[in-house]
Design a protein around this motif. Structure first.
Motif: not given
Length: 344
Positions: A125-126, A128, A149, A169, A176-178, A184-185, A187-188
């Protein structure tokens, strides 16, 4: 060698130790710019330690990868869309991808796509959103899985109806997780193993047109090359000592979360047409459609030289061939390959 130089080249301290000591701010910027030698930035944003990193899934037989030219296990193919805004850096485990694509999106920004098969990291990640032209690009891989995402509702059906195993996601939230410490955005993150488990019939690697071998004669000695979009720049600097092209985004070293600067032995700058797509982003900006079917000029950077080449891809199911002057295939150096799309 001075003590300051030694400090800049030290190995990154393991992330968990820094977190425990309270001395690391996730997503912080590196303190020094030391490229083109391997740069040691801060460890940042790491994410899920629930599963070990491993080579391709299921103990697949080892053979030469058609993506890198290296001996590797051949697992199912997974593409991951990476955020490349300034707030999304450093990237995590993009260096484990076999291929990295650089794409132009709305407003002249850029996104990245990592294609994985030889190694499946425990987290990347992150992440998108996907774009319409990603389907055209990915069809040359057969039926890969795609992690992203999300997309506008108008594009969702188009992706769902494509032959790709789309795993967003929203459709597969447990994968998926943060990541804490990132805004954000940006941090995915995603667990690639979980995505591939949900797509057990994803295709394994096949020939997509790449050829690997010694550098051909000719070429123009090149120390640096930059591809610019309206709001993003991508620079590749040759390091004679390391024999690699070190990557810079928007004038700064492209750090990874392990503290190293991204680099590759082969960079392909592929000129393509990018007409407006029929889709727009949430702010109403038109999305470019990257036309990867057709033919045109390309510049292959390897071994400190630039080789003028011609690319050809007759249809969506075929791979992309790169031809040098005289009609012979343009060989790449073995290892991760970057494909950077530039306006024709």
């Amino acid at each position: 060698m001075s003590s300051s130089t030694t400090g800049r080249r030290r190995r990154a301290v393991p992330l968990l130790a820094l977190l425990a000591a309270g001395t690391l701010t996730l997503g912080a910027a590196p303190a020094a710019d030391t490229d083109p030698v391997p740069s040691q930035g801060p460890a940042a944003a790491a994410p899920d330690a629930s599963a070990p990193e491993a080579d391709a899934q299921g103990g697949a037989p080892r053979k030469i990868s058609p993506y890198t030219g290296l001996m590797a296990e051949q697992g199912p193919v997974l593409a991951v869309k990476f955020d490349n805004a300034r707030g999304a850096r450093p990237h995590h485990n993009l260096d484990k991808a076999d291929i990295v694509y650089v794409e132009k999106v709305e407003g002249g920004m850029s996104r990245l796509m990592g294609v994985y098969s030889s190694k499946i990291p425990r987290a990347v990640g992150p992440v998108r959103s996907a774009r319409e032209s990603d389907v055209e690009l990915l069809k040359q891989f057969g039926r890969p899985a795609l992690a992203y995402s999300g997309v506008r509702s108008s594009l969702h059906k188009f992706l769902k109806d494509s032959p790709i195993y789309v795993r967003s996601h929203g459709a597969l939230p447990r994968a998926y997780y943060r990541a804490p410490g990132r805004n954000a955005p940006h941090n995915l993150f995603v667990n690639p193993g979980m995505v591939l488990k949900s797509a057990p019939r994803a295709h394994k690697p096949k020939d997509i047109g790449f050829r690997f071998g010694p550098a051909p004669k000719g070429g123009t000695r090149t120390a640096e090359r930059t591809v610019r979009y309206a709001s993003a720049s991508h620079t590749f600097r040759w390091s004679p000592s390391q024999k690699r092209w070190y990557v810079r985004f928007d004038g700064a070293p492209a750090w990874q979360s392990n503290g190293k600067q991204m680099s590759a032995r082969t960079i392909v700058i592929q000129k393509v047409k990018m007409p407006p797509s029929k889709y727009r982003d949430v702010n109403g900006a038109v999305t470019p459609y990257i036309k990867t079917v057709g033919e045109g000029w390309a510049t292959v950077l390897r071994d400190g030289k630039a080789y003028k080449s011609w690319w050809m891809r007759p249809n969506t199911k075929s791979g992309t061939k790169f031809i040098q002057k005289g009609g012979k295939p343009m060989p790449f150096a073995k290892g991760q390959v970057w494909i950077v799309y530039e306006d024709a």
